[in-house]
Design a protein around this motif. Structure first.
Motif, PDB file in Angstrom:
ATOM      1  N   HIS A  93      48.059  40.621  55.248  1.00  0.00           N
ATOM      2  CA  HIS A  93      47.132  39.515  55.045  1.00  0.00           C
ATOM      3  C   HIS A  93      45.961  40.020  54.205  1.00  0.00           C
ATOM      4  CE1 HIS A  93      48.621  36.999  58.732  1.00  0.00           C
ATOM      5  NE2 HIS A  93      49.608  37.478  57.981  1.00  0.00           N
ATOM      6  N   LEU A  94      45.846  39.471  53.019  1.00  0.00           N
ATOM      7  CA  LEU A  94      44.850  39.931  52.048  1.00  0.00           C
ATOM      8  C   LEU A  94      43.843  38.815  51.803  1.00  0.00           C
ATOM      9  CD1 LEU A  94      47.341  41.579  49.532  1.00  0.00           C
ATOM     10  CD2 LEU A  94      46.005  42.720  51.293  1.00  0.00           C
ATOM     11  N   GLN A  95      42.578  39.126  52.016  1.00  0.00           N
ATOM     12  CA  GLN A  95      41.487  38.178  51.764  1.00  0.00           C
ATOM     13  C   GLN A  95      40.779  38.575  50.481  1.00  0.00           C
ATOM     14  OE1 GLN A  95      38.814  36.516  54.988  1.00  0.00           O
ATOM     15  NE2 GLN A  95      37.336  37.832  53.970  1.00  0.00           N
ATOM     16  N   ARG A  96      40.691  37.646  49.564  1.00  0.00           N
ATOM     17  CA  ARG A  96      40.178  37.950  48.231  1.00  0.00           C
ATOM     18  C   ARG A  96      38.650  38.098  48.240  1.00  0.00           C
ATOM     19  NH1 ARG A  96      43.019  36.990  43.675  1.00  0.00           N
ATOM     20  NH2 ARG A  96      44.329  35.513  44.831  1.00  0.00           N
ATOM     21  N   HIS A  97      38.172  39.051  47.420  1.00  0.00           N
ATOM     22  CA  HIS A  97      36.737  39.186  47.212  1.00  0.00           C
ATOM     23  C   HIS A  97      36.246  38.095  46.265  1.00  0.00           C
ATOM     24  CE1 HIS A  97      37.105  43.779  48.160  1.00  0.00           C
ATOM     25  NE2 HIS A  97      37.107  43.023  49.240  1.00  0.00           N
ATOM     26  N   MET A  98      35.086  37.525  46.553  1.00  0.00           N
ATOM     27  CA  MET A  98      34.547  36.444  45.738  1.00  0.00           C
ATOM     28  C   MET A  98      33.411  36.893  44.825  1.00  0.00           C
ATOM     29  SD  MET A  98      34.436  33.150  48.221  1.00  0.00           S
ATOM     30  CE  MET A  98      33.687  32.260  46.870  1.00  0.00           C
ATOM     31  N   GLY A  99      32.954  38.131  44.967  1.00  0.00           N
ATOM     32  CA  GLY A  99      31.799  38.578  44.194  1.00  0.00           C
ATOM     33  C   GLY A  99      32.017  38.492  42.699  1.00  0.00           C
ATOM     34  N   ASN A 100      33.188  38.900  42.234  1.00  0.00           N
ATOM     35  CA  ASN A 100      33.466  38.873  40.805  1.00  0.00           C
ATOM     36  C   ASN A 100      33.439  37.449  40.251  1.00  0.00           C
ATOM     37  OD1 ASN A 100      34.471  39.934  38.223  1.00  0.00           O
ATOM     38  ND2 ASN A 100      36.392  38.949  38.782  1.00  0.00           N
ATOM     39  N   PHE A 101      33.957  36.501  40.990  1.00  0.00           N
ATOM     40  CA  PHE A 101      34.008  35.114  40.519  1.00  0.00           C
ATOM     41  C   PHE A 101      32.642  34.438  40.627  1.00  0.00           C
ATOM     42  CE2 PHE A 101      38.219  36.291  41.974  1.00  0.00           C
ATOM     43  CZ  PHE A 101      38.999  35.930  40.891  1.00  0.00           C
ATOM     44  N   LEU A 102      31.841  34.830  41.603  1.00  0.00           N
ATOM     45  CA  LEU A 102      30.495  34.291  41.683  1.00  0.00           C
ATOM     46  C   LEU A 102      29.656  34.711  40.484  1.00  0.00           C
ATOM     47  CD1 LEU A 102      29.660  34.779  45.482  1.00  0.00           C
ATOM     48  CD2 LEU A 102      30.136  32.631  44.312  1.00  0.00           C
ATOM     49  N   ILE A 103      29.878  35.935  40.012  1.00  0.00           N
ATOM     50  CA  ILE A 103      29.092  36.445  38.894  1.00  0.00           C
ATOM     51  C   ILE A 103      29.591  35.900  37.569  1.00  0.00           C
ATOM     52  CG2 ILE A 103      28.441  38.558  37.664  1.00  0.00           C
ATOM     53  CD1 ILE A 103      28.540  40.011  40.347  1.00  0.00           C
TER      54      ILE A 103
END
Length: 505
Positions: free
Chosen positions: A245-255
């Motif tokens: 189960h992999l939860q994606r990081h959102m930091g890159n898309f927020l920036i």
């Protein structure tokens, strides 16, 4: 004589020491040679008459293969190919009583990898694997252990690339479940059964980190598949299944996506504070933000497959694009109502008690102007204050084409255009122009009746006029955008259970 006796004694001692040293070396090598001979003979006895093409307990209960995995690293994870890779230690253990040997129960034989070709081993394959390989630098990374009760431990280091069917509707707030399914390629459940090791099933290295995801769970389970063979006969195969189960990081898309989209929408609202007569400025600002938003939306889908459904990121990009496009439409509406004589107040008149020299010069020039009434602007006092709701402080401006302005007289008097003022004309003015020859001395100009009254009145234009639509848009657009964003983020975060996971952590 004494010298001869001394020489004889030394020679005897030397021979004695030499003989004892040889005997000690031979005695120390003897056990080692015996151990090597014993192990070699033991293996020869175990493999004598051994058939590696027959599974253990053939004709009896199925052979049980216990499996555990130690994951060292994961990645890359590709959304375009919908695959993931991982580096792991893949361990298999089974009992082959034909390889049991007498001795202590803790005795273990570390065998060479060449023994794998001489003993039976399960034909394990990865059901959803696409490209997997065994590490061979500097030597093949695998080993074999043989226990006293006949248990065989076979471990190898593999890099597995497997398929991961992804649902990208919640991208980039999604949680993906990437399975790894493996079992026997040829043996059915009646011959070989796969089971997870009770002590350790799937272990994760403590120093493992992923660049785009967080590994939040690794549930494992036993699985039995029913596969139809080519002869239309179904057979059950024992398999094991583990899901990462992999939860994606959102930091890159927020920036890179969300932040620029919000800034572009806010930048488009700057046009609400610009002068509504500044058509070029507002149009250029709207077109620039639309083109930038279009490029940003296309760039956001570069690393995504061409799925037939919109993602959460697509919804946000479309929302931002809609607000920017609505800004341009809003200016088109404002520009339409900014036309002369449309009913909106374009200039405001501030009448003061102090007379202006410019106003006096304007009145004098009006008295000295040619008496052709048909070529001069007409002022009608009866419409003053009635066409604008009875407010004497506002004057409605009509197009200059409705007034006949003598160009020659303007050149002679060199009066600026700002001194000209046209007030709405009624039907009586048209009749007045129709009979200019009947004008008397008291009818030189309709404005002369108001000359003394307007002599002390000063006309002050407001050049930065603001539309009521712009004033309303300054409040409506931000409030609507914030409301939709709150609904957007809450719905997707609660849908992907990120809020629940945040509270638990």
């Amino acid at each position: 004589m004494k010298r001869f006796q001394l020489w004889l004694t030394v020679s005897l001692l030397t021979k004695f020491e030499t003989g004892s040293g040889v005997s000690l070396k031979q005695s120390s090598r003897a056990p080692q040679m015996n151990n090597h001979q014993n192990i070699s003979s033991l293996l020869d006895n175990l493999l004598r008459g051994y058939d590696n093409s027959v599974r253990p307990d053939f004709g009896g209960p199925p052979a049980v293969v216990e499996v555990d995995i130690m994951v060292r690293s994961m990645g890359p994870i590709s959304e375009v190919d919908m695959t993931y890779s991982m580096d792991c230690y893949f361990r298999q253990s089974w009992v082959d009583r034909r390889l049991a040997f007498p001795g202590d129960t803790n005795d273990t034989l570390a065998l060479s990898i060449s023994m794998l070709a001489r003993i039976w081993k399960p034909d394990t394959y990865f059901y959803n694997g696409k490209q997997s390989y065994l590490h061979t630098i500097t030597t093949p990374n695998k080993f074999v252990r043989l226990y006293q009760d006949g248990r065989v431990l076979y471990s190898s280091r593999l890099t597995i690339k497997a398929g991961c069917p992804m649902n990208l509707e919640d991208f980039p707030m999604d949680i993906q479940r990437c399975p790894l399914k493996f079992g026997s390629f040829g043996y059915t459940a009646q011959d070989v059964l796969y089971r997870w090791n009770a002590a350790r099933q799937v272990a994760i290295a403590e120093d493992m980190k992923l660049s785009q995801f967080d590994l939040i769970a690794t549930p494992a389970a036993n699985h039995t598949d029913t596969i139809v063979n080519s002869d239309t006969k179904s057979a059950e195969y024992s398999m094991l299944l583990v899901s990462f189960h992999l939860q994606r990081h959102m930091g890159n898309f927020l920036i890179q996506v969300y932040g620029p989209c919000v800034l572009l929408v806010v930048l488009s609202w700057v046009s609400f504070w610009l002068n509504r007569e500044a058509t070029a400025d507002r149009v250029s600002l709207g077109i620039t933000t639309v083109l930038t938003m279009t490029f940003l939306g296309l760039e956001a889908r570069t690393d995504l497959p061409k799925v037939p459904y919109p993602t959460a990121l697509d919804f946000f990009v479309f929302l931002s694009f809609s607000f920017i496009f609505a800004t341009i439409i809003q200016f088109a509406v404002v520009h339409y109502f900014t036309k002369y004589g449309s009913g909106e107040c374009y200039f405001s008149s501030d009448f003061s008690s102090d007379s202006s020299s410019d106003e006096e010069d304007w009145i004098e020039s009006r008295e000295n102007a040619p008496k052709e009434v048909s070529h001069s602007p007409v002022c009608k006092s009866s419409n003053y204050g009635s066409s604008n709701g009875g407010d004497p402080h506002f004057i409605e401006v009509i197009p200059l084409s409705a007034c006949s302005i003598p160009v020659a007289s303007m050149r002679r008097t060199s009066q600026p255009w700002s001194n000209l003022s046209c007030i709405n004309r009624s039907q009586d003015d048209k009749n007045y122009h129709a009979s200019p020859n009947k004008s008397t001395g008291s009818q030189k100009s309709p404005c002369q009746s108001q000359k003394h009254r307007k002599k002390k009145k000063k006309r002050t234009p407001r050049f930065n006029s603001v539309s009521k639509i712009d004033r309303a848009s300054r409040v409506v657009f931000p409030v609507l955008f914030v409301t939709i964003n709150l609904f957007y983020w809450y719905s997707y975060l609660s849908r992907t259970k990120r809020i629940v996971n945040l509270n638990v952590s």
